[in-house]
Design an enzyme around this catalytic site. Sequence first.
Site, PDB file in Angstrom:
ATOM      1  N   LYS A  13     -54.540 -28.684 -36.196  1.00 10.52           N
ATOM      2  CA  LYS A  13     -53.809 -27.301 -36.718  1.00 10.52           C
ATOM      3  C   LYS A  13     -53.902 -26.849 -37.884  1.00 10.52           C
ATOM      4  CE  LYS A  13     -50.053 -27.961 -34.738  1.00 10.52           C
ATOM      5  NZ  LYS A  13     -49.709 -29.466 -34.272  1.00 10.52           N
ATOM      6  N   ARG A  87     -41.108 -24.398 -33.971  1.00 14.97           N
ATOM      7  CA  ARG A  87     -41.583 -25.638 -33.505  1.00 14.97           C
ATOM      8  C   ARG A  87     -40.901 -25.000 -32.301  1.00 14.97           C
ATOM      9  NH1 ARG A  87     -44.797 -29.120 -37.018  1.00 14.97           N
ATOM     10  NH2 ARG A  87     -45.194 -30.445 -36.367  1.00 14.97           N
ATOM     11  N   ARG A 126     -56.863 -42.326 -37.478  1.00 14.06           N
ATOM     12  CA  ARG A 126     -56.889 -41.715 -38.356  1.00 14.06           C
ATOM     13  C   ARG A 126     -56.020 -43.121 -38.910  1.00 14.06           C
ATOM     14  NH1 ARG A 126     -53.978 -35.868 -38.667  1.00 14.06           N
ATOM     15  NH2 ARG A 126     -52.223 -37.183 -37.983  1.00 14.06           N
ATOM     16  N   ARG A 138     -49.609 -41.521 -43.360  1.00 17.26           N
ATOM     17  CA  ARG A 138     -48.174 -40.933 -43.219  1.00 17.26           C
ATOM     18  C   ARG A 138     -47.158 -42.117 -42.782  1.00 17.26           C
ATOM     19  NH1 ARG A 138     -49.857 -35.144 -40.512  1.00 17.26           N
ATOM     20  NH2 ARG A 138     -47.607 -35.946 -39.531  1.00 17.26           N
ATOM     21  N   ARG A 149     -43.690 -38.028 -31.535  1.00 17.38           N
ATOM     22  CA  ARG A 149     -43.426 -36.439 -32.276  1.00 17.38           C
ATOM     23  C   ARG A 149     -44.372 -35.170 -30.509  1.00 17.38           C
ATOM     24  NH1 ARG A 149     -47.219 -38.454 -36.482  1.00 17.38           N
ATOM     25  NH2 ARG A 149     -48.372 -37.243 -36.011  1.00 17.38           N
TER      26      ARG A 149
HETATM   27  P1  ADP Z   1     -47.967 -33.074 -36.702  1.00 15.47           P
HETATM   28  O1  ADP Z   1     -48.305 -31.661 -36.774  1.00 15.47           O
HETATM   29  O2  ADP Z   1     -49.574 -33.772 -37.068  1.00 15.47           O
HETATM   30  O3  ADP Z   1     -47.128 -33.806 -36.149  1.00 15.47           O
HETATM   31  P2  ADP Z   1     -46.796 -31.552 -39.204  1.00 15.47           P
HETATM   32  O4  ADP Z   1     -46.884 -31.814 -40.576  1.00 15.47           O
HETATM   33  O5  ADP Z   1     -46.953 -30.721 -38.831  1.00 15.47           O
HETATM   34  O6  ADP Z   1     -47.569 -33.205 -38.296  1.00 15.47           O
HETATM   35  O7  ADP Z   1     -44.834 -32.288 -39.140  1.00 15.47           O
HETATM   36  C1  ADP Z   1     -44.631 -33.260 -39.849  1.00 15.47           C
HETATM   37  C2  ADP Z   1     -43.355 -33.670 -39.560  1.00 15.47           C
HETATM   38  O8  ADP Z   1     -42.877 -32.890 -39.966  1.00 15.47           O
HETATM   39  C3  ADP Z   1     -43.011 -33.587 -38.028  1.00 15.47           C
HETATM   40  O9  ADP Z   1     -43.155 -34.161 -36.942  1.00 15.47           O
HETATM   41  C4  ADP Z   1     -41.475 -32.665 -38.542  1.00 15.47           C
HETATM   42  O10 ADP Z   1     -40.780 -33.859 -38.169  1.00 15.47           O
HETATM   43  C5  ADP Z   1     -41.769 -32.138 -39.531  1.00 15.47           C
HETATM   44  N1  ADP Z   1     -41.710 -30.420 -39.300  1.00 15.47           N
HETATM   45  C6  ADP Z   1     -42.600 -30.167 -39.182  1.00 15.47           C
HETATM   46  N2  ADP Z   1     -42.606 -28.512 -39.295  1.00 15.47           N
HETATM   47  C7  ADP Z   1     -41.124 -28.827 -38.162  1.00 15.47           C
HETATM   48  C8  ADP Z   1     -40.624 -28.065 -37.928  1.00 15.47           C
HETATM   49  N3  ADP Z   1     -40.931 -25.926 -38.135  1.00 15.47           N
HETATM   50  N4  ADP Z   1     -39.474 -27.830 -37.690  1.00 15.47           N
HETATM   51  C9  ADP Z   1     -38.933 -29.271 -37.139  1.00 15.47           C
HETATM   52  N5  ADP Z   1     -39.246 -30.029 -37.835  1.00 15.47           N
HETATM   53  C10 ADP Z   1     -40.908 -29.906 -38.497  1.00 15.47           C
END
Ligand code: ADP
Length: 191
Positions: A13, A87, A126, A138, A149
């Site tokens: 994404k 989400r 990665r 990370r 996740r």
């Molecule tokens: P990925 O899509 O690879 O899991 P992101 O960088 O989008 O990585 O998200 C990393 C973390 O940030 C998520 O696992 C969650 O803990 C938090 N997070 C990100 N966006 C949201 C959201 N919209 N609602 C709740 N938690 C979020």
Amino acid sequence: MNIILLGPPGAGKGTQAQFLAESRDMIQLSTGDMLREAKDSGTEMGNIVADVMARGDLVTDDIVIGLIREKLEGDKKGGVIFDGFPRTLAQADALEELLADTGETLDAVIELQVNDETLVQRIVGRAEEARAAGQPVRADDNEDSVRQRLMEYYKKTSPLIGYYYAKGKLSRVDGLGEIDEVRAAISDALD
Ligand code: ADP
């Protein structure tokens, strides 16, 4: 134009959102990036979210909705690409209200489809590459957190696929191909 990129962790994404932002003069709003910034800034909110993120759980709706609300008050250029937001269904409802407040609409939702084993391999691979190169990794890019996740994705985020399908906004794109192929497929879906 306002677009959501939906898909499991590691689906690509962020990469695709960047391409779209550059080629269409749009802004990319990544809640993951915003939360990592908050975490690194050492604010009270940052400390609260750090552990939740490291485990692979979702941060509370209030926090992420607050972050998005703030950004939507700024310059939105040619529109917004939402990357990692919404989400949950509560976040999807909040987004609809936030857009309606400024007379805007959601134009499209792109679902990036990738199978689980590929996702785990991509993310863990990665992290290993970064570690070998002495780059930062990370805290949630380890196998346990990735599996968590994914579980959060299926439990709380994947219902959004049905929701946007019912609204006639969903386009599905195969996220398994080369980056440029995925990019072209997204472009086709939007035009
Ligand atoms: P990925 O899509 O690879 O899991 P992101 O960088 O989008 O990585 O998200 C990393 C973390 O940030 C998520 O696992 C969650 O803990 C938090 N997070 C990100 N966006 C949201 C959201 N919209 N609602 C709740 N938690 C979020």
